[in-house]
Design a protein around this motif. Structure first.
Motif, PDB file in Angstrom:
ATOM      1  N   THR A   1       0.821  -1.207   0.000  1.00  0.00           N
ATOM      2  CA  THR A   1       0.000   0.000   0.000  1.00  0.00           C
ATOM      3  C   THR A   1       0.856   1.257   0.000  1.00  0.00           C
ATOM      4  O   THR A   1       0.539   2.239  -0.691  1.00  0.00           O
ATOM      5  N   ALA A   2       1.963   1.240   0.758  1.00  0.00           N
ATOM      6  CA  ALA A   2       2.838   2.404   0.817  1.00  0.00           C
ATOM      7  C   ALA A   2       3.443   2.693  -0.558  1.00  0.00           C
ATOM      8  O   ALA A   2       3.467   3.842  -1.011  1.00  0.00           O
ATOM      9  N   LEU A   3       3.920   1.649  -1.237  1.00  0.00           N
ATOM     10  CA  LEU A   3       4.512   1.850  -2.563  1.00  0.00           C
ATOM     11  C   LEU A   3       3.464   2.266  -3.590  1.00  0.00           C
ATOM     12  O   LEU A   3       3.779   2.980  -4.541  1.00  0.00           O
ATOM     13  N   THR A   4       2.231   1.817  -3.409  1.00  0.00           N
ATOM     14  CA  THR A   4       1.154   2.255  -4.300  1.00  0.00           C
ATOM     15  C   THR A   4       1.029   3.769  -4.255  1.00  0.00           C
ATOM     16  O   THR A   4       0.860   4.428  -5.290  1.00  0.00           O
ATOM     17  N   TYR A   5       1.123   4.337  -3.066  1.00  0.00           N
ATOM     18  CA  TYR A   5       1.073   5.793  -2.937  1.00  0.00           C
ATOM     19  C   TYR A   5       2.385   6.446  -3.380  1.00  0.00           C
ATOM     20  O   TYR A   5       2.386   7.404  -4.153  1.00  0.00           O
ATOM     21  N   ILE A   6       3.502   5.933  -2.879  1.00  0.00           N
ATOM     22  CA  ILE A   6       4.804   6.569  -3.129  1.00  0.00           C
ATOM     23  C   ILE A   6       5.121   6.629  -4.614  1.00  0.00           C
ATOM     24  O   ILE A   6       5.621   7.640  -5.121  1.00  0.00           O
TER      25      ILE A   6
ATOM     26  N   GLY B   1       0.654   1.631  -7.922  1.00  0.00           N
ATOM     27  CA  GLY B   1       0.875   3.076  -7.944  1.00  0.00           C
ATOM     28  C   GLY B   1       0.885   3.641  -9.352  1.00  0.00           C
ATOM     29  O   GLY B   1       0.465   4.781  -9.585  1.00  0.00           O
TER      30      GLY B   1
ATOM     31  N   TYR C   1       0.535  12.048  -2.922  1.00  0.00           N
ATOM     32  CA  TYR C   1       0.390  10.600  -2.754  1.00  0.00           C
ATOM     33  C   TYR C   1       1.689   9.951  -2.305  1.00  0.00           C
ATOM     34  O   TYR C   1       1.676   8.930  -1.617  1.00  0.00           O
ATOM     35  N   CYS C   2       2.818  10.544  -2.665  1.00  0.00           N
ATOM     36  CA  CYS C   2       4.099  10.070  -2.120  1.00  0.00           C
ATOM     37  C   CYS C   2       4.124  10.274  -0.607  1.00  0.00           C
ATOM     38  O   CYS C   2       4.547   9.389   0.145  1.00  0.00           O
TER      39      CYS C   2
ATOM     40  N   SER D   1      -3.050   9.498   6.222  1.00  0.00           N
ATOM     41  CA  SER D   1      -2.840   8.152   5.681  1.00  0.00           C
ATOM     42  C   SER D   1      -2.188   7.240   6.715  1.00  0.00           C
ATOM     43  O   SER D   1      -2.430   6.027   6.729  1.00  0.00           O
TER      44      SER D   1
ATOM     45  N   GLY E   1       2.890  -3.317  -5.265  1.00  0.00           N
ATOM     46  CA  GLY E   1       2.721  -1.915  -4.883  1.00  0.00           C
ATOM     47  C   GLY E   1       3.167  -0.953  -5.966  1.00  0.00           C
ATOM     48  O   GLY E   1       2.488   0.043  -6.245  1.00  0.00           O
TER      49      GLY E   1
ATOM     50  N   GLY F   1       2.124   7.701   1.050  1.00  0.00           N
ATOM     51  CA  GLY F   1       2.832   6.434   1.136  1.00  0.00           C
ATOM     52  C   GLY F   1       3.777   6.377   2.316  1.00  0.00           C
ATOM     53  O   GLY F   1       3.879   5.354   3.013  1.00  0.00           O
TER      54      GLY F   1
END
Length: 441
Positions: A95-100, A153, A377-378, A260, A149, A381
């Motif tokens: 999930t974090a990498l999806t945002y980052i 992203g 979004y980063c 987040s 992820g 993440g």
């Protein structure tokens, strides 16, 4: 959807980023005016539908990870010897990498069409999920989570960046519909994942989810057309550090990061927390889905409200009430408040996510939106990385008693409160700059 009159002043003209799409052609060309209006409407709706589908798959799978986490740690699960904190890292990394990785979308879209960018993400994410079904070691789960992820992203952000730009008066509603795919997807995926684990086992269950993602997000990739705005591709740097000199930008990023960090904790631990209250594991999975389904409906409803009373106003109300729900209904750790926690957290928490993009456009303009959205979004993440993993460590004992979650609930409430403070300060700055002064912001 768009304005129908020609701006009278330069200031009005600058505030209307849709001037080239507005119905401003001379009266002698009515067919051209109609064509542009219908085309813009068609592309906007198509992008919103694509965003709904991508959010359905990407975050539907990601936000229902609690079901997999609970199974992974059981005696028959593949990671029975690992703690909840370590198992939670798998879902958190994804999930974090999806945002980052959203921060790289601007760079990709400078050279590729939204369709091609999304197809790359679609394939990567699907490979990550499918190959997870072949994993046997902890590090393999982590590696697959990383691939999933990164792909997520890349695939979900193009419609998020393009979709709201096509709308003006109903921008919050469009964003709410787009992001409601997250809640609907999490409702469907939590129950589907539980069903697949029971019927075909976790390995084939994940492979089925991976192929399903390939089909759905692959189809969505062909539905996004980049808005033909002259300032939409402005700037070619992944990060524009000069923007960080603005206090408003810093407050927006910090508010997003902190929100987040706290947002996912109740969802990730909800299934196991429900079991500690005396519910069955099947009911725990159902509660995750119900909360996300309420979340989805709330995004649409609050989007409609935000277009009437103001986007920043609605964002502030939801931020304050999200923190209040955690302190008032999760912290007491009693069964009587659990259903209320599910309903009210679902109502207020998800609306924040859908309101951030239209607020970003309203505060900083279209020209800064595509770049700032990647930065935002980063930041989200990074927030995910400091949220659930630390929350899992704060769970005392075995997590089999409701009071074991008290420290995690306090941590979650503090994060959401800090987010509300940052966004509140941003609201005050935006209001002070508004001329003429008006309560609707």
């Amino acid at each position: 959807m768009y304005t129908t009159s020609r701006p009278n002043t330069n200031e009005q003209r600058a505030s209307n980023p849709f001037e080239e799409m507005s119905i401003v052609s001379p009266p002698e060309h009515p067919p051209t005016r109609l064509f542009h209006a219908v085309s813009a409407n068609k592309f906007g709706i198509s992008a919103v539908v694509a965003g709904f589908l991508c959010n359905f798959m990407v975050f539907g799978i990601g936000f229902s990870y609690g079901v997999l986490q609970e199974f992974y740690g059981t005696p028959t699960g593949p990671l029975a010897e690992y703690s909840d904190a370590k198992i939670s890292i798998i879902g958190t990394v994804s999930t974090a990498l999806t945002y980052i990785c959203g921060i790289f979308n601007k760079a990709l879209m400078l050279h590729l069409s939204p369709r091609n960018v999304m197809l790359i993400g679609c394939v990567l994410m699907s490979i990550g999920i499918i190959v997870t079904g072949f994993c046997s070691s902890y590090y393999q789960f982590i590696l697959c989570s990383i691939v999933q992820g990164i792909g997520g992203g890349i695939v979900y952000l193009p419609p998020v960046v393009c979709g709201p730009v096509y709308f003006d008066r109903h921008r919050s509603l469009a964003s709410g519909v787009l992001f409601s795919g997250t809640g609907v997807g999490a409702f469907a995926m939590a129950n589907l994942t539980k069903y697949l684990i029971k019927q075909v086992g976790w390995r084939w269950g994940l492979r089925i989810l991976g192929f399903m993602n390939l089909g759905v997000t692959g189809a969505a990739s062909f539905m996004v057309v980049e808005p033909k705005l002259p300032n939409f591709r402005s700037g070619n740097a992944i990060l524009n550090f000069s923007q960080l000199k603005s206090l408003k930008v810093v407050l927006q990023l910090m508010g997003s990061l902190l929100q987040s960090a706290g947002y996912l904790m109740p969802l990730i631990f909800m299934s196991k927390y429900a079991v500690s209250l005396g519910y069955s594991s099947s009911q725990g999975a159902l509660f995750i889905g119900i909360s996300n389904l309420i979340n989805a409906a709330s995004k649409v409803f609050t989007g409609m409200i935000a277009d009437v009373i103001g986007r920043m106003n609605t964002l502030m109300i939801c931020s304050i009430l999200s923190a209040a729900v955690i302190f008032g209904l999760w912290l007491p750790a009693v069964k009587d408040t659990f259903i209320s926690l599910i309903v009210l957290y679902g109502v207020f928490s998800g609306a924040i996510i859908s309101l951030l993009p239209p607020c970003l456009i309203e505060l900083f303009g279209i020209s800064s939106y595509s770049q700032l959205s990647g930065m935002m979004y980063c930041a989200r993440g990074i927030g995910v990385m400091i949220g659930s993993p630390i929350g899992a460590v704060l769970i005392s004992g075995t997590g089999l008693k409701p009071e074991d979650y008290a420290n995690a609930a306090i941590y979650d409430g503090v994060l959401l409160s800090a987010s509300a403070i940052c966004l509140g300060y941003l609201w005050l700055l935006a209001f002070s700059d508004k001329k003429p002064k008006n309560w609707r912001l």
